[in-house]
Write a protein that holds these residues in place. Structure first.
Motif, PDB file in Angstrom:
ATOM      1  N   VAL A  73      16.241  28.417  -9.286  1.00 26.94           N
ATOM      2  CA  VAL A  73      16.992  27.177  -9.460  1.00 26.94           C
ATOM      3  C   VAL A  73      17.995  27.408 -10.571  1.00 26.94           C
ATOM      4  O   VAL A  73      17.630  27.780 -11.690  1.00 26.94           O
ATOM      5  CB  VAL A  73      16.061  25.998  -9.815  1.00 26.94           C
ATOM      6  N   LEU A  74      19.270  27.229 -10.271  1.00 26.70           N
ATOM      7  CA  LEU A  74      20.325  27.508 -11.236  1.00 26.70           C
ATOM      8  C   LEU A  74      20.478  26.311 -12.174  1.00 26.70           C
ATOM      9  O   LEU A  74      20.786  25.210 -11.737  1.00 26.70           O
ATOM     10  CB  LEU A  74      21.632  27.791 -10.500  1.00 26.70           C
ATOM     11  N   ALA A  75      20.253  26.560 -13.455  1.00 29.84           N
ATOM     12  CA  ALA A  75      20.221  25.465 -14.422  1.00 29.84           C
ATOM     13  C   ALA A  75      21.544  25.324 -15.158  1.00 29.84           C
ATOM     14  O   ALA A  75      22.238  26.305 -15.435  1.00 29.84           O
ATOM     15  CB  ALA A  75      19.106  25.693 -15.431  1.00 29.84           C
ATOM     16  N   THR A  76      21.887  24.077 -15.453  1.00 27.51           N
ATOM     17  CA  THR A  76      22.956  23.746 -16.388  1.00 27.51           C
ATOM     18  C   THR A  76      22.283  23.049 -17.568  1.00 27.51           C
ATOM     19  O   THR A  76      21.523  22.113 -17.362  1.00 27.51           O
ATOM     20  CB  THR A  76      23.982  22.803 -15.749  1.00 27.51           C
ATOM     21  N   THR A  77      22.530  23.519 -18.767  1.00 28.49           N
ATOM     22  CA  THR A  77      21.896  22.923 -19.942  1.00 28.49           C
ATOM     23  C   THR A  77      22.958  22.440 -20.925  1.00 28.49           C
ATOM     24  O   THR A  77      24.138  22.813 -20.826  1.00 28.49           O
ATOM     25  CB  THR A  77      20.994  23.935 -20.660  1.00 28.49           C
ATOM     26  N   ARG A  78      22.523  21.646 -21.878  1.00 27.53           N
ATOM     27  CA  ARG A  78      23.448  21.190 -22.917  1.00 27.53           C
ATOM     28  C   ARG A  78      24.038  22.373 -23.669  1.00 27.53           C
ATOM     29  O   ARG A  78      25.245  22.408 -23.948  1.00 27.53           O
ATOM     30  CB  ARG A  78      22.717  20.263 -23.892  1.00 27.53           C
ATOM     31  N   SER A  79      23.198  23.331 -24.000  1.00 29.78           N
ATOM     32  CA  SER A  79      23.695  24.476 -24.769  1.00 29.78           C
ATOM     33  C   SER A  79      24.681  25.304 -23.961  1.00 29.78           C
ATOM     34  O   SER A  79      25.657  25.836 -24.509  1.00 29.78           O
ATOM     35  CB  SER A  79      22.523  25.348 -25.246  1.00 29.78           C
ATOM     36  N   TYR A  80      24.435  25.424 -22.642  1.00 28.20           N
ATOM     37  CA  TYR A  80      25.377  26.153 -21.793  1.00 28.20           C
ATOM     38  C   TYR A  80      26.734  25.456 -21.786  1.00 28.20           C
ATOM     39  O   TYR A  80      27.789  26.090 -21.933  1.00 28.20           O
ATOM     40  CB  TYR A  80      24.863  26.251 -20.354  1.00 28.20           C
ATOM     41  N   ILE A  81      26.721  24.124 -21.587  1.00 29.59           N
ATOM     42  CA  ILE A  81      27.976  23.370 -21.576  1.00 29.59           C
ATOM     43  C   ILE A  81      28.693  23.511 -22.911  1.00 29.59           C
ATOM     44  O   ILE A  81      29.910  23.757 -22.965  1.00 29.59           O
ATOM     45  CB  ILE A  81      27.703  21.889 -21.265  1.00 29.59           C
ATOM     46  N   SER A  82      27.953  23.394 -23.989  1.00 30.58           N
ATOM     47  CA  SER A  82      28.558  23.467 -25.330  1.00 30.58           C
ATOM     48  C   SER A  82      29.167  24.829 -25.616  1.00 30.58           C
ATOM     49  O   SER A  82      30.130  24.943 -26.391  1.00 30.58           O
ATOM     50  CB  SER A  82      27.513  23.134 -26.400  1.00 30.58           C
ATOM     51  N   SER A  83      28.628  25.865 -24.990  1.00 32.53           N
ATOM     52  CA  SER A  83      29.110  27.222 -25.272  1.00 32.53           C
ATOM     53  C   SER A  83      30.386  27.574 -24.525  1.00 32.53           C
ATOM     54  O   SER A  83      31.026  28.586 -24.826  1.00 32.53           O
ATOM     55  CB  SER A  83      28.029  28.246 -24.906  1.00 32.53           C
ATOM     56  N   VAL A  84      30.773  26.771 -23.569  1.00 33.82           N
ATOM     57  CA  VAL A  84      31.929  27.099 -22.725  1.00 33.82           C
ATOM     58  C   VAL A  84      33.226  27.006 -23.540  1.00 33.82           C
ATOM     59  O   VAL A  84      33.482  26.024 -24.248  1.00 33.82           O
ATOM     60  CB  VAL A  84      32.015  26.152 -21.511  1.00 33.82           C
TER      61      VAL A  84
ATOM     62  N   GLY B 207      34.356   6.886 -19.167  1.00 31.23           N
ATOM     63  CA  GLY B 207      34.846   8.183 -19.606  1.00 31.23           C
ATOM     64  C   GLY B 207      33.760   9.214 -19.816  1.00 31.23           C
ATOM     65  O   GLY B 207      34.051  10.406 -19.970  1.00 31.23           O
ATOM     66  N   ASP B 208      32.482   8.791 -19.827  1.00 29.30           N
ATOM     67  CA  ASP B 208      31.396   9.767 -19.957  1.00 29.30           C
ATOM     68  C   ASP B 208      31.333  10.643 -18.713  1.00 29.30           C
ATOM     69  O   ASP B 208      31.635  10.200 -17.590  1.00 29.30           O
ATOM     70  CB  ASP B 208      30.054   9.058 -20.150  1.00 29.30           C
ATOM     71  N   LEU B 209      30.940  11.888 -18.921  1.00 27.52           N
ATOM     72  CA  LEU B 209      30.810  12.847 -17.834  1.00 27.52           C
ATOM     73  C   LEU B 209      29.335  13.173 -17.679  1.00 27.52           C
ATOM     74  O   LEU B 209      28.689  13.592 -18.639  1.00 27.52           O
ATOM     75  CB  LEU B 209      31.611  14.116 -18.147  1.00 27.52           C
ATOM     76  N   VAL B 210      28.792  12.966 -16.475  1.00 25.82           N
ATOM     77  CA  VAL B 210      27.362  13.162 -16.249  1.00 25.82           C
ATOM     78  C   VAL B 210      27.169  14.310 -15.261  1.00 25.82           C
ATOM     79  O   VAL B 210      27.670  14.273 -14.133  1.00 25.82           O
ATOM     80  CB  VAL B 210      26.688  11.877 -15.726  1.00 25.82           C
ATOM     81  N   PHE B 211      26.427  15.330 -15.720  1.00 31.67           N
ATOM     82  CA  PHE B 211      26.171  16.526 -14.919  1.00 31.67           C
ATOM     83  C   PHE B 211      24.788  16.451 -14.278  1.00 31.67           C
ATOM     84  O   PHE B 211      23.841  15.924 -14.876  1.00 31.67           O
ATOM     85  CB  PHE B 211      26.202  17.781 -15.799  1.00 31.67           C
ATOM     86  N   ALA B 212      24.651  17.022 -13.086  1.00 35.99           N
ATOM     87  CA  ALA B 212      23.335  17.353 -12.546  1.00 35.99           C
ATOM     88  C   ALA B 212      22.920  18.660 -13.215  1.00 35.99           C
ATOM     89  O   ALA B 212      23.714  19.601 -13.271  1.00 35.99           O
ATOM     90  CB  ALA B 212      23.399  17.516 -11.039  1.00 35.99           C
ATOM     91  N   ASP B 213      21.683  18.698 -13.748  1.00 39.32           N
ATOM     92  CA  ASP B 213      21.340  19.854 -14.581  1.00 39.32           C
ATOM     93  C   ASP B 213      20.734  21.025 -13.816  1.00 39.32           C
ATOM     94  O   ASP B 213      20.386  22.043 -14.416  1.00 39.32           O
ATOM     95  CB  ASP B 213      20.412  19.436 -15.732  1.00 39.32           C
ATOM     96  N   ALA B 214      20.596  20.913 -12.487  1.00 40.90           N
ATOM     97  CA  ALA B 214      20.018  22.018 -11.726  1.00 40.90           C
ATOM     98  C   ALA B 214      20.541  22.000 -10.299  1.00 40.90           C
ATOM     99  O   ALA B 214      20.883  20.941  -9.756  1.00 40.90           O
ATOM    100  CB  ALA B 214      18.491  21.929 -11.721  1.00 40.90           C
ATOM    101  N   SER B 215      20.577  23.189  -9.704  1.00 40.36           N
ATOM    102  CA  SER B 215      21.019  23.311  -8.323  1.00 40.36           C
ATOM    103  C   SER B 215      20.443  24.591  -7.735  1.00 40.36           C
ATOM    104  O   SER B 215      20.346  25.611  -8.427  1.00 40.36           O
ATOM    105  CB  SER B 215      22.547  23.342  -8.239  1.00 40.36           C
ATOM    106  N   GLU B 216      20.044  24.536  -6.464  1.00 36.53           N
ATOM    107  CA  GLU B 216      19.617  25.753  -5.772  1.00 36.53           C
ATOM    108  C   GLU B 216      20.815  26.493  -5.189  1.00 36.53           C
ATOM    109  O   GLU B 216      20.698  27.653  -4.799  1.00 36.53           O
ATOM    110  CB  GLU B 216      18.634  25.401  -4.655  1.00 36.53           C
ATOM    111  N   ASP B 217      21.947  25.838  -5.156  1.00 30.85           N
ATOM    112  CA  ASP B 217      23.171  26.391  -4.577  1.00 30.85           C
ATOM    113  C   ASP B 217      24.181  26.641  -5.700  1.00 30.85           C
ATOM    114  O   ASP B 217      24.463  25.742  -6.485  1.00 30.85           O
ATOM    115  CB  ASP B 217      23.734  25.400  -3.564  1.00 30.85           C
ATOM    116  N   PRO B 218      24.740  27.852  -5.780  1.00 34.94           N
ATOM    117  CA  PRO B 218      25.747  28.108  -6.824  1.00 34.94           C
ATOM    118  C   PRO B 218      26.893  27.108  -6.809  1.00 34.94           C
ATOM    119  O   PRO B 218      27.463  26.799  -7.855  1.00 34.94           O
ATOM    120  CB  PRO B 218      26.239  29.520  -6.481  1.00 34.94           C
ATOM    121  N   ALA B 219      27.238  26.567  -5.629  1.00 32.92           N
ATOM    122  CA  ALA B 219      28.327  25.596  -5.541  1.00 32.92           C
ATOM    123  C   ALA B 219      27.996  24.316  -6.292  1.00 32.92           C
ATOM    124  O   ALA B 219      28.892  23.552  -6.648  1.00 32.92           O
ATOM    125  CB  ALA B 219      28.650  25.282  -4.084  1.00 32.92           C
TER     126      ALA B 219
END
Length: 414
Positions: A345-356, A274-286
Motif C-alpha cells: 500500500v503506497l503511503a502519503t504521510t505528513r512528513s513526505y508532503i513536508s519534504s517535497v 482553501g485547505d487541501l485534503v489528501f488521501a494518505d494511502a493508495s494501492e495504485d501509484p496513480a
C-alpha cells in the motif's frame, strides 16, 4: 404516420438460426494463428473492448488451418457470448471466426439491430438460465428458447433500433469528446504546471520552495463508515470519497457527504476554505498524492476523517485554486512516489508532503493557471453530466421501446 398495433410473443430460435462456434485444439498451438490473416479470431476481451455494437478489431487472427477448425462468419454477423461473460451481443464488422464460447445468429426473421438490443436487454435472464461450474455458460438450446416480445411490423422494429442506435451514437460522441478534452487538459498541465509554457503577461522567475516551510496540519478523526450519523449536520470527509472523485475541488457546503456526530468528532479540527485534503494511502501509484481542495464549507462545518491528511498552506505561497492541481505537478508526484515505493500500500504521510521541494510561480500566475485548468475541468464535467444523462435516457428508452410500453409511429402503407 401510423402506429402498428400488434406485438407477438416468440422465442429467439424462431427468429434466427443459432449456431455455436468451434475451437481448434489444442488452442495454444501456434499452428492455428497467423498475424497476416484477414480472418480475425474473436475473444470475449475483444467484444468487451468494442463499442458494444460493432466489432471492428481483434487481437488475434487465424491461419487457414485455424479457420478450417473453427466457425467462419462473414462481416455483418450478429454474435453473442455464451460462456464466462454471458449474453454480450455484437455485430461483426470484419470477417471472423468464433470459438465455442459464442453463438452466431443468422438467417434472421427480424431486424438485426433490433435483435441486438433485444439480446442486450435480455442479458440478465440469460445469466439466470446459465449453468454454473468453473465459469458461467449457456447452451444453444437456452438461447433458442429465450422468450421475447417483438412488434410484428418490421418497420417498427427498424425505427426502435434506429432510435437506440442514435442515442448510442450520441453516447459514443460524448465519450470521444471527454477523452479529447482530458488529453488536452493533460497536455496543458504538463506545460503550465512546469513553466514550459507561460500564460501571456507572466515572465517572473519561478521560486523554489519546500512545502514543510509553508504548511500546518489539521487534526483528523479516524472513524469507520459504520460510525457515521446521517442525521448530524457536521460533514465528514473520508479518504474513499477523495479517491472516487473526478473533481479536484470540493464544495462541501452544497455536496451531499457523510455526516458524523459532534461527540465522535470531538478533537478533530474543522476544515477551512482553501485547505487541501489528501488521501494518505493508495494501492495504485496513480492514487498517490490524490487530494481535493475545499472551496466552500457548510454552516455546521466539516472535519477530515479516516486516512486523510488535511494541510493548510500559506496563501502567500500557494494560491486558492492552484493548490488543487499540486497533485499533478511532476516534481510533487515524483517525490511522493519515490518515498512511497516498496510497500504494498503506497503511503502519503505528513512528513513526505513536508519534504517535497518544487518550483512555483508568483501568486498572480498561479491564479491564472488555476483558472485555465478549472475552466477545462468544468467543460469536462459538463460533458460527463451530458454523458450520464444520455446513458440514463438510453436505459429508459430500452425499458419502454423494447417492451412496447411506448410506441414509435411508422410510415403508413400506401
Amino acid at each position: 404516420m401510423t402506429i402498428a398495433t400488434e406485438w407477438k410473443e416468440t422465442a429467439v430460435g424462431s427468429l434466427a438460426s443459432v449456431c455455436r462456434g468451434a475451437s481448434p485444439r489444442p488452442i495454444a498451438s501456434s499452428r492455428w494463428f497467423d498475424t497476416s490473416s484477414n480472418v480475425r479470431w474473436v475473444r470475449i476481451a475483444d467484444v468487451n473492448r468494442s463499442n458494444g455494437r460493432t466489432l471492428q478489431t481483434t487481437t488475434q487472427a487465424l491461419s487457414s488451418d485455424g479457420i478450417a477448425r473453427s466457425r467462419y462468419l462473414e462481416a455483418g454477423t450478429l454474435i453473442m457470448s455464451i460462456a464466462a461473460t454471458v449474453g454480450i451481443p455484437v455485430i461483426t464488422g470484419i470477417p471472423t471466426c468464433i470459438h465455442d464460447g459464442f453463438v452466431a445468429l443468422e438467417n434472421l426473421k427480424v431486424d438485426q439491430r433490433f435483435l441486438l438490443y433485444l439480446l442486450k436487454s435480455s442479458e440478465g435472464r440469460l445469466r439466470e438460465s446459465g449453468q454454473s461450474g468453473s465459469q458461467m455458460n449457456v447452451n444453444t438450446d437456452i438461447v433458442k428458447g429465450l422468450h421475447v416480445r417483438i412488434p410484428v411490423d418490421r418497420r417498427e422494429q427498424e425505427r426502435i433500433a434506429a432510435a437506440l442506435w442514435d442515442i448510442d451514437d450520441l453516447i459514443t460522441t460524448l465519450e470521444r469528446l471527454i477523452a479529447k478534452k482530458q488529453a488536452i487538459k493533460q497536455g496543458m498541465m504538463q506545460q503550465l504546471l512546469t513553466g514550459r509554457t507561460r500564460l501571456p503577461g507572466f515572465s517572473h522567475e519561478w521560486v523554489d520552495i519546500t512545502l514543510g516551510d509553508h504548511v500546518s496540519y489539521i487534526k483528523t478523526v479516524a472513524l469507520s463508515r459504520a460510525q457515521l450519523d446521517g442525521n448530524s449536520p457536521l460533514k465528514y470527509l473520508h479518504y474513499g470519497d477523495i479517491h472516487t472523485r473526478s473533481s479536484v475541488m470540493l464544495n462541501a457546503a452544497s455536496e451531499d457527504m457523510p455526516r458524523v456526530s459532534k461527540k465522535l468528532a470531538r478533537g478533530a479540527g474543522l476544515l477551512q476554505q482553501g485547505d487541501l485534503v489528501f488521501a494518505d494511502a493508495s494501492e495504485d501509484p496513480a492514487g498517490v498524492g490524490k487530494s481535493v481542495e475545499i472551496v466552500d464549507i457548510p454552516d455546521a462545518g466539516i472535519v477530515p476523517g479516516l486516512h486523510t491528511i488535511a494541510a493548510r498552506f500559506d496563501k502567500e505561497i500557494l494560491a486558492d485554486g492552484f493548490k488543487a492541481y499540486l497533485q499533478f505537478i511532476p516534481a510533487f508526484r515524483d517525490q511522493l512516489l519515490r518515498l512511497a515505493a516498496g510497500t504494498k500500500v503506497l503511503a502519503t504521510t505528513r512528513s513526505y508532503i513536508s519534504s517535497v521541494s518544487l518550483s512555483v510561480p508568483e501568486i498572480a500566475e498561479q491564479k491564472a493557471i488555476a483558472k485555465v485548468l478549472f475552466d477545462t475541468d468544468r467543460e469536462i464535467e459538463a460533458l460527463r453530466i451530458r454523458h450520464a444523462k444520455a446513458r440514463n435516457i438510453k436505459t429508459g428508452m430500452m425499458q419502454q421501446l423494447l417492451t412496447g410500453r411506448t410506441r414509435l409511429p411508422v410510415e403508413a402503407t400506401a
